[in-house]
Design an enzyme around this catalytic site. Sequence first.
Site, PDB file in Angstrom:
ATOM      1  NE  ARG A  20      -5.011   5.785  -1.896  1.00 42.87           N
ATOM      2  CZ  ARG A  20      -4.815   6.487  -0.785  1.00 42.87           C
ATOM      3  NH1 ARG A  20      -4.116   7.603  -0.825  1.00 42.87           N
ATOM      4  NH2 ARG A  20      -5.311   6.072   0.364  1.00 42.87           N
ATOM      5  CG  HIS A  58     -17.700   0.482  -1.334  1.00 45.09           C
ATOM      6  ND1 HIS A  58     -16.817   1.325  -1.960  1.00 45.09           N
ATOM      7  CD2 HIS A  58     -17.171   0.217  -0.118  1.00 45.09           C
ATOM      8  CE1 HIS A  58     -15.786   1.551  -1.154  1.00 45.09           C
ATOM      9  NE2 HIS A  58     -15.977   0.884  -0.030  1.00 45.09           N
ATOM     10  CE  LYS A  97      -4.042   2.359   1.457  1.00 44.46           C
ATOM     11  NZ  LYS A  97      -5.278   2.426   2.202  1.00 44.46           N
ATOM     12  CD  GLU A 139      -8.803   6.229  -5.814  1.00 48.06           C
ATOM     13  OE1 GLU A 139      -8.634   6.158  -4.586  1.00 48.06           O
ATOM     14  OE2 GLU A 139      -9.751   5.715  -6.409  1.00 48.06           O
TER      15      GLU A 139
HETATM   16  N1  LIG Z   1      -9.249   5.209   4.807  1.00 46.45           N
HETATM   17  C1  LIG Z   1      -9.041   4.171   4.037  1.00 46.45           C
HETATM   18  O1  LIG Z   1      -8.160   4.168   3.187  1.00 46.45           O
HETATM   19  C2  LIG Z   1      -9.869   2.937   4.239  1.00 46.45           C
HETATM   20  C3  LIG Z   1      -9.472   1.740   3.657  1.00 46.45           C
HETATM   21  C4  LIG Z   1     -10.226   0.603   3.914  1.00 46.45           C
HETATM   22  C5  LIG Z   1     -11.347   0.695   4.724  1.00 46.45           C
HETATM   23  N2  LIG Z   1     -11.708   1.881   5.276  1.00 46.45           N
HETATM   24  C6  LIG Z   1     -12.863   1.989   6.176  1.00 46.45           C
HETATM   25  O2  LIG Z   1     -12.588   1.226   7.343  1.00 46.45           O
HETATM   26  C7  LIG Z   1     -13.817   0.797   7.906  1.00 46.45           C
HETATM   27  C8  LIG Z   1     -13.704  -0.658   8.243  1.00 46.45           C
HETATM   28  O3  LIG Z   1     -12.658  -0.833   9.161  1.00 46.45           O
HETATM   29  P1  LIG Z   1     -12.741  -1.942  10.285  1.00 46.45           P
HETATM   30  O4  LIG Z   1     -13.043  -3.236   9.646  1.00 46.45           O
HETATM   31  O5  LIG Z   1     -11.544  -1.837  11.122  1.00 46.45           O
HETATM   32  O6  LIG Z   1     -14.076  -1.527  11.053  1.00 46.45           O
HETATM   33  P2  LIG Z   1     -14.322  -1.056  12.560  1.00 46.45           P
HETATM   34  O7  LIG Z   1     -13.530   0.115  12.892  1.00 46.45           O
HETATM   35  O8  LIG Z   1     -15.788  -0.982  12.706  1.00 46.45           O
HETATM   36  O9  LIG Z   1     -13.770  -2.266  13.422  1.00 46.45           O
HETATM   37  C9  LIG Z   1     -14.395  -3.513  13.322  1.00 46.45           C
HETATM   38  C10 LIG Z   1     -14.921  -3.974  14.699  1.00 46.45           C
HETATM   39  O10 LIG Z   1     -13.815  -4.427  15.467  1.00 46.45           O
HETATM   40  C11 LIG Z   1     -13.793  -3.730  16.710  1.00 46.45           C
HETATM   41  N3  LIG Z   1     -12.392  -3.654  17.106  1.00 46.45           N
HETATM   42  C12 LIG Z   1     -11.401  -2.993  16.482  1.00 46.45           C
HETATM   43  N4  LIG Z   1     -10.239  -3.266  17.068  1.00 46.45           N
HETATM   44  C13 LIG Z   1     -10.493  -4.106  18.092  1.00 46.45           C
HETATM   45  C14 LIG Z   1      -9.688  -4.764  19.048  1.00 46.45           C
HETATM   46  N5  LIG Z   1      -8.351  -4.657  19.042  1.00 46.45           N
HETATM   47  N6  LIG Z   1     -10.291  -5.539  19.962  1.00 46.45           N
HETATM   48  C15 LIG Z   1     -11.644  -5.721  19.933  1.00 46.45           C
HETATM   49  N7  LIG Z   1     -12.446  -5.158  19.047  1.00 46.45           N
HETATM   50  C16 LIG Z   1     -11.877  -4.357  18.114  1.00 46.45           C
HETATM   51  C17 LIG Z   1     -14.488  -2.429  16.428  1.00 46.45           C
HETATM   52  O11 LIG Z   1     -14.999  -1.870  17.603  1.00 46.45           O
HETATM   53  C18 LIG Z   1     -15.593  -2.886  15.496  1.00 46.45           C
HETATM   54  O12 LIG Z   1     -16.645  -3.451  16.229  1.00 46.45           O
HETATM   55  C19 LIG Z   1     -14.887   1.114   6.893  1.00 46.45           C
HETATM   56  O13 LIG Z   1     -15.579   2.258   7.307  1.00 46.45           O
HETATM   57  C20 LIG Z   1     -14.111   1.404   5.625  1.00 46.45           C
HETATM   58  O14 LIG Z   1     -14.768   2.321   4.776  1.00 46.45           O
HETATM   59  C21 LIG Z   1     -10.984   3.001   5.045  1.00 46.45           C
END
Ligand SMILES: NC(=O)c1ccc[n+]([C@@H]2O[C@H](COP(=O)([O-])OP(=O)(O)OC[C@H]3O[C@@H](n4cnc5c(N)ncnc54)[C@H](O)[C@@H]3O)[C@@H](O)[C@H]2O)c1
Length: 354
Positions: free
Chosen positions: A239, A250, A225, A235
């Site tokens: 990207r 999505h 990445k 982008e």
């Molecule tokens: N900015 C970017 O480039 C980019 C890239 C990919 C995804 N995203 C975004 O990221 C989001 C998804 O990320 P995600 O999957 O981390 O979702 P999230 O932040 O909702 O985390 C997933 C779940 O795991 C829990 N959690 C996280 N860390 C934990 C830990 N160490 N212990 C226990 N529970 C924990 C959270 O509370 C949540 O319930 C989406 O909104 C997506 O659009 C952004």
Amino acid sequence: LVARVSVAASTPYEVFVGRDPDLGEALAGAAEPGVGVVVTDSNAGPAHSEAVIRALRDLGWTVAGVVEVVAGEASKSLATYESVLRELARLGLDREATLFALGGGVVGDLGGFAAHTYMRGIRLVQLPTSLLAMVDSSVGGKVGLDLPEGKNLVGGFLQPAAVIADTAWLDTLPDRELSCGLAEVIKMGLLAGGDYYRALELLPAALERDPEALEALILHAVGFKARVVAEDEREGGLRAILNYGHTVGHALEAAAGYELLHGEAVALGMLAAAELSYRRYGADLRSEHRRLLRAANLPEDLPELDAESVLEAMRRDKKRRSGEHRFVLLREVGEPEWGVKVEEPEVLEVLERV
Ligand SMILES: NC(=O)c1ccc[n+]([C@@H]2O[C@H](COP(=O)([O-])OP(=O)(O)OC[C@H]3O[C@@H](n4cnc5c(N)ncnc54)[C@H](O)[C@@H]3O)[C@@H](O)[C@H]2O)c1
Ligand SMILES: [Zn+2]
């Protein structure tokens, strides 16, 4: 052992990956001790914020407070964003403050967007606690929010001053979320090819939470990445390959009312992309996709959704240009094409087939 990856973005920074990394060493050169605030959620916060605050205080930081939002995608909203900003103001934070985003991608995107806009921007340090955040969302500087009309429709670019991924945080991550992170790991492995792709053989060990397997895959993903972001930060082109599996992914997320987790939706989206890639380029990577998803315990079947409502959600996707659907497809492993036009009837056919 703690490894680091440099991200050669417009403002360069480093990503630290490993168990119990030295926070002081990781922050040296990124942020002088000063006033900090921790933004986290109701899962990551209770599990890990105390230790982080203690470590920051030991290093001479003043932690003004902890802002905890409700865990889940619904917190990437304008309403939660407003409450975070107002909390930062009530804590008396000024332009010199540093925001530590401790959580998954939701906290990283939401906290990052708050850091990007509070007083026209304060310093951001990403402390990703989910595997998905470690390998993907914490690196690259995209921050933002969802609208009821669609995901990530509000946002900006803010490169963090540093990213610190303490793999010990993953100990509390639910298995289903671990698999979701592996979906993005698989995505980038298919795009990268080479050593990274071969390292996907570590998926079963990573699923069993073998620390070395996890760390190796995280480093491959972050390294990949970082290279993509360094080449095309905003982008303009390349990207876009990181959206592999995301055009359909999505839409599935939206159509399933966010019941499907992001990584699961992306997994299914990659199956659709593999099917389209086969039709376009003849390389049949369909069973390889299924094998990899199975190794990460990811779903292979679409939930009970009609293809029409998925297509409807795709029409609303911001990446769609002038009435056509654009896909990232694979000519081969390691040979992505982006901006590939696909007409709606074919999308519908593929959705039905997958
Ligand atoms: N900015 C970017 O480039 C980019 C890239 C990919 C995804 N995203 C975004 O990221 C989001 C998804 O990320 P995600 O999957 O981390 O979702 P999230 O932040 O909702 O985390 C997933 C779940 O795991 C829990 N959690 C996280 N860390 C934990 C830990 N160490 N212990 C226990 N529970 C924990 C959270 O509370 C949540 O319930 C989406 O909104 C997506 O659009 C952004
Ligand atoms: Zn993603």
